[in-house]
Motif scaffolding. Structure first.
Motif, PDB file in Angstrom:
ATOM      1  N   VAL A 173      30.001  -3.022 -46.502  1.00 15.08           N
ATOM      2  CA  VAL A 173      29.191  -4.184 -46.895  1.00 15.08           C
ATOM      3  C   VAL A 173      27.880  -3.680 -47.499  1.00 15.08           C
ATOM      4  O   VAL A 173      27.104  -2.997 -46.820  1.00 15.08           O
ATOM      5  N   PRO A 174      27.606  -3.999 -48.762  1.00 18.05           N
ATOM      6  CA  PRO A 174      26.372  -3.505 -49.375  1.00 18.05           C
ATOM      7  C   PRO A 174      25.154  -4.249 -48.848  1.00 18.05           C
ATOM      8  O   PRO A 174      25.205  -5.459 -48.623  1.00 18.05           O
ATOM      9  N   VAL A 175      24.049  -3.519 -48.680  1.00 20.20           N
ATOM     10  CA  VAL A 175      22.847  -4.093 -48.083  1.00 20.20           C
ATOM     11  C   VAL A 175      21.647  -3.987 -49.016  1.00 20.20           C
ATOM     12  O   VAL A 175      20.971  -4.977 -49.285  1.00 20.20           O
ATOM     13  N   THR A 176      21.341  -2.801 -49.504  1.00 18.26           N
ATOM     14  CA  THR A 176      20.170  -2.622 -50.353  1.00 18.26           C
ATOM     15  C   THR A 176      20.456  -3.160 -51.754  1.00 18.26           C
ATOM     16  O   THR A 176      21.623  -3.279 -52.160  1.00 18.26           O
ATOM     17  N   PRO A 177      19.413  -3.464 -52.519  1.00 22.53           N
ATOM     18  CA  PRO A 177      19.658  -3.895 -53.901  1.00 22.53           C
ATOM     19  C   PRO A 177      20.484  -2.896 -54.696  1.00 22.53           C
ATOM     20  O   PRO A 177      21.350  -3.290 -55.491  1.00 22.53           O
ATOM     21  N   GLU A 178      20.237  -1.623 -54.476  1.00 19.91           N
ATOM     22  CA  GLU A 178      20.989  -0.602 -55.203  1.00 19.91           C
ATOM     23  C   GLU A 178      22.462  -0.625 -54.822  1.00 19.91           C
ATOM     24  O   GLU A 178      23.349  -0.482 -55.689  1.00 19.91           O
ATOM     25  N   GLU A 179      22.754  -0.808 -53.526  1.00 17.57           N
ATOM     26  CA  GLU A 179      24.148  -0.869 -53.080  1.00 17.57           C
ATOM     27  C   GLU A 179      24.845  -2.120 -53.604  1.00 17.57           C
ATOM     28  O   GLU A 179      26.017  -2.062 -54.019  1.00 17.57           O
ATOM     29  N   ILE A 180      24.144  -3.232 -53.585  1.00 22.39           N
ATOM     30  CA  ILE A 180      24.739  -4.487 -54.067  1.00 22.39           C
ATOM     31  C   ILE A 180      25.028  -4.387 -55.557  1.00 22.39           C
ATOM     32  O   ILE A 180      26.105  -4.783 -56.033  1.00 22.39           O
ATOM     33  N   ALA A 181      24.085  -3.828 -56.320  1.00 25.43           N
ATOM     34  CA  ALA A 181      24.296  -3.658 -57.761  1.00 25.43           C
ATOM     35  C   ALA A 181      25.450  -2.712 -58.033  1.00 25.43           C
ATOM     36  O   ALA A 181      26.278  -2.956 -58.931  1.00 25.43           O
ATOM     37  N   ALA A 182      25.537  -1.619 -57.261  1.00 25.13           N
ATOM     38  CA  ALA A 182      26.634  -0.668 -57.460  1.00 25.13           C
ATOM     39  C   ALA A 182      27.979  -1.340 -57.197  1.00 25.13           C
ATOM     40  O   ALA A 182      28.966  -1.093 -57.920  1.00 25.13           O
ATOM     41  N   ASP A 183      28.047  -2.191 -56.167  1.00 27.17           N
ATOM     42  CA  ASP A 183      29.294  -2.908 -55.900  1.00 27.17           C
ATOM     43  C   ASP A 183      29.609  -3.917 -56.995  1.00 27.17           C
ATOM     44  O   ASP A 183      30.781  -4.137 -57.335  1.00 27.17           O
ATOM     45  N   ALA A 184      28.590  -4.558 -57.544  1.00 22.39           N
ATOM     46  CA  ALA A 184      28.806  -5.487 -58.657  1.00 22.39           C
ATOM     47  C   ALA A 184      29.408  -4.760 -59.848  1.00 22.39           C
ATOM     48  O   ALA A 184      30.358  -5.245 -60.486  1.00 22.39           O
ATOM     49  N   ILE A 185      28.878  -3.599 -60.143  1.00 19.16           N
ATOM     50  CA  ILE A 185      29.375  -2.810 -61.272  1.00 19.16           C
ATOM     51  C   ILE A 185      30.805  -2.348 -61.004  1.00 19.16           C
ATOM     52  O   ILE A 185      31.681  -2.441 -61.879  1.00 19.16           O
ATOM     53  N   ALA A 186      31.064  -1.876 -59.781  1.00 17.23           N
ATOM     54  CA  ALA A 186      32.414  -1.427 -59.441  1.00 17.23           C
ATOM     55  C   ALA A 186      33.412  -2.576 -59.499  1.00 17.23           C
ATOM     56  O   ALA A 186      34.554  -2.407 -59.969  1.00 17.23           O
ATOM     57  N   ALA A 187      33.015  -3.756 -59.028  1.00 23.14           N
ATOM     58  CA  ALA A 187      33.908  -4.919 -59.077  1.00 23.14           C
ATOM     59  C   ALA A 187      34.199  -5.314 -60.517  1.00 23.14           C
ATOM     60  O   ALA A 187      35.334  -5.662 -60.863  1.00 23.14           O
ATOM     61  N   ALA A 188      33.172  -5.271 -61.359  1.00 23.96           N
ATOM     62  CA  ALA A 188      33.377  -5.602 -62.772  1.00 23.96           C
ATOM     63  C   ALA A 188      34.346  -4.616 -63.419  1.00 23.96           C
ATOM     64  O   ALA A 188      35.227  -5.000 -64.194  1.00 23.96           O
ATOM     65  N   ARG A 189      34.198  -3.344 -63.094  1.00 26.25           N
ATOM     66  CA  ARG A 189      35.117  -2.344 -63.644  1.00 26.25           C
ATOM     67  C   ARG A 189      36.533  -2.557 -63.132  1.00 26.25           C
ATOM     68  O   ARG A 189      37.509  -2.229 -63.828  1.00 26.25           O
ATOM     69  N   ALA A 190      36.654  -3.116 -61.931  1.00 24.69           N
ATOM     70  CA  ALA A 190      37.977  -3.382 -61.359  1.00 24.69           C
ATOM     71  C   ALA A 190      38.599  -4.662 -61.905  1.00 24.69           C
ATOM     72  O   ALA A 190      39.758  -4.952 -61.601  1.00 24.69           O
ATOM     73  N   GLY A 191      37.826  -5.442 -62.668  1.00 24.23           N
ATOM     74  CA  GLY A 191      38.389  -6.628 -63.309  1.00 24.23           C
ATOM     75  C   GLY A 191      37.709  -7.933 -63.006  1.00 24.23           C
ATOM     76  O   GLY A 191      38.145  -8.984 -63.498  1.00 24.23           O
ATOM     77  N   ALA A 192      36.635  -7.930 -62.206  1.00 23.08           N
ATOM     78  CA  ALA A 192      35.956  -9.192 -61.894  1.00 23.08           C
ATOM     79  C   ALA A 192      35.303  -9.771 -63.147  1.00 23.08           C
ATOM     80  O   ALA A 192      34.582  -9.077 -63.855  1.00 23.08           O
ATOM     81  N   SER A 193      35.564 -11.045 -63.378  1.00 24.14           N
ATOM     82  CA  SER A 193      34.919 -11.759 -64.483  1.00 24.14           C
ATOM     83  C   SER A 193      33.488 -12.139 -64.116  1.00 24.14           C
ATOM     84  O   SER A 193      32.596 -12.154 -64.964  1.00 24.14           O
ATOM     85  N   ILE A 194      33.291 -12.487 -62.824  1.00 24.82           N
ATOM     86  CA  ILE A 194      32.017 -12.965 -62.299  1.00 24.82           C
ATOM     87  C   ILE A 194      31.704 -12.179 -61.036  1.00 24.82           C
ATOM     88  O   ILE A 194      32.601 -11.884 -60.244  1.00 24.82           O
ATOM     89  N   VAL A 195      30.432 -11.855 -60.833  1.00 30.10           N
ATOM     90  CA  VAL A 195      29.994 -11.315 -59.549  1.00 30.10           C
ATOM     91  C   VAL A 195      29.018 -12.314 -58.929  1.00 30.10           C
ATOM     92  O   VAL A 195      28.098 -12.793 -59.584  1.00 30.10           O
ATOM     93  N   HIS A 196      29.290 -12.647 -57.666  1.00 29.43           N
ATOM     94  CA  HIS A 196      28.468 -13.614 -56.937  1.00 29.43           C
ATOM     95  C   HIS A 196      27.548 -12.833 -56.003  1.00 29.43           C
ATOM     96  O   HIS A 196      28.004 -12.053 -55.163  1.00 29.43           O
ATOM     97  N   ILE A 197      26.235 -13.078 -56.143  1.00 28.37           N
ATOM     98  CA  ILE A 197      25.241 -12.197 -55.552  1.00 28.37           C
ATOM     99  C   ILE A 197      24.364 -12.917 -54.538  1.00 28.37           C
ATOM    100  O   ILE A 197      23.695 -13.906 -54.856  1.00 28.37           O
ATOM    101  N   HIS A 198      24.383 -12.424 -53.311  1.00 31.69           N
ATOM    102  CA  HIS A 198      23.352 -12.632 -52.308  1.00 31.69           C
ATOM    103  C   HIS A 198      22.565 -11.331 -52.214  1.00 31.69           C
ATOM    104  O   HIS A 198      23.032 -10.274 -52.656  1.00 31.69           O
ATOM    105  N   VAL A 199      21.384 -11.380 -51.596  1.00 35.82           N
ATOM    106  CA  VAL A 199      20.673 -10.147 -51.263  1.00 35.82           C
ATOM    107  C   VAL A 199      20.363 -10.139 -49.770  1.00 35.82           C
ATOM    108  O   VAL A 199      20.398 -11.181 -49.108  1.00 35.82           O
TER     109      VAL A 199
END
Length: 302
Positions: free
Chosen positions: A24-50
């Motif tokens: 589970v990503p916690v820091t802004p850097e971790e959340i952003a890294a997961d967003a990028i990884a999800a997009a590369r895996a095929g996500a059209s949209i990333v839904h973001i909490h912080v």
């Protein structure tokens, strides 16, 4: 011809899950890294909490959103950004003295839930379309009709698409009222949230009934929690909708196997394709939802 299905990855949420999975990503850097990884895996949209990096709990801190969005926007991927605007609705009461607010309360008005949306101008932000007894105990989520009308009007003025979060049939009824009153621009976007105590149960018959209540021209996604997440992705596609997966709603890829956001996204992509459809690119998602891409004022001056 295959239908383009939008896949959303909900990265982290605000629940107390960081201690239950190291993924589970916690820091802004971790959340952003997961967003990028999800997009590369095929996500059209990333839904973001912080989250607060020190406590790991959900946060409304604009600076955290700013950093996540900056990193994602500067990356080599371009997913649609969907920022939560649901934080600030938590009310915990003393059941013996109901007017007394307890620790855990974070209750602000509709506009005070939107400063990060106003600054960062994502293409989508959420709006939770009703109040809810949130699980056991005395925790409530508060979103009244007056709050919702004010919030929807403000989001519309900002040029951001509201994703209307629907936790029960009454929420859906009121969301339709917002559409009828012209506070939601077409096409309206509904998120049918199933299995959240004590909202709508994850019941296929109820999903069918809720889909039947949607107005003509609406777009919708539906998701369910925990072990129901991946099977429900198939149900949502078969019902004519889009898909949401991610660690906000489910920590496991299979029994006993903890997931990452990228793995859940990859699994969702496989489900969509196995049903004879295809995953929408971010630009196709923008076209389907008639999204407005805006440049925040801070970036205009850069």
């Amino acid at each position: 011809m295959p239908r383009p299905v939008i896949v959303t990855c909900a990265l982290t949420g605000a629940g107390d899950t960081a201690g239950r999975s190291e993924h589970v990503p916690v820091t802004p850097e971790e959340i952003a890294a997961d967003a990028i990884a999800a997009a590369r895996a095929g996500a059209s949209i990333v839904h973001i909490h912080v989250r607060d990096p020190e406590t790991t709990q959900g946060s409304r801190e604009v600076a955290h959103y700013r950093e996540v969005v900056r990193i994602v926007r500067e990356s080599d991927v371009d997913p649609v950004l969907n920022l939560t605007a649901g934080m600030g609705g938590d009310l915990v009461i003393d059941p013996q003295r109901p007017t007394a607010q307890l620790d855990g309360t974070d209750l602000v008005n509709a506009v005070a839930r939107l400063p990060h949306v106003e600054e960062l101008l994502p293409e989508i932000c959420t709006i939770d379309c009703g109040s809810l007894n949130f699980g056991e105990g005395s925790s409530l989520y508060v979103s009244t009709p007056d709050m919702l009308r004010e919030g929807a009007a403000t989001i519309r003025q900002l040029g951001v698409k509201p994703e209307m979060e629907i936790f029960d049939t009454g929420n859906l009824w009121f969301a339709n009222v917002l559409v009828e009153e012209g506070l939601i621009d077409p096409p309206p976007l509904y998120q049918l949230c199933m299995g959240i105590p004590y909202g709508a149960p994850a019941d296929p018959g109820l999903l069918a009934a809720m889909v039947s209540m949607l107005p003509e021209g609406a777009e919708f996604t539906s998701f369910a929690l925990g072990r129901n997440q991946l099977p429900w992705a198939a149900r949502s596609v078969l019902a004519g909708g889009h898909v949401r997966v991610g660690l906000e709603d489910n920590l496991y890829l299979s029994k006993g196997v903890k997931a990452t956001n990228a793995q859940l996204t990859e699994r969702a992509v496989g489900i969509v394709e196995s049903l004879g459809e295809r995953v929408a690119t971010p630009d196709e998602a923008r076209e389907i939802l008639d999204l407005t891409v805006q440049v925040p004022s801070a970036e205009k001056g850069a």
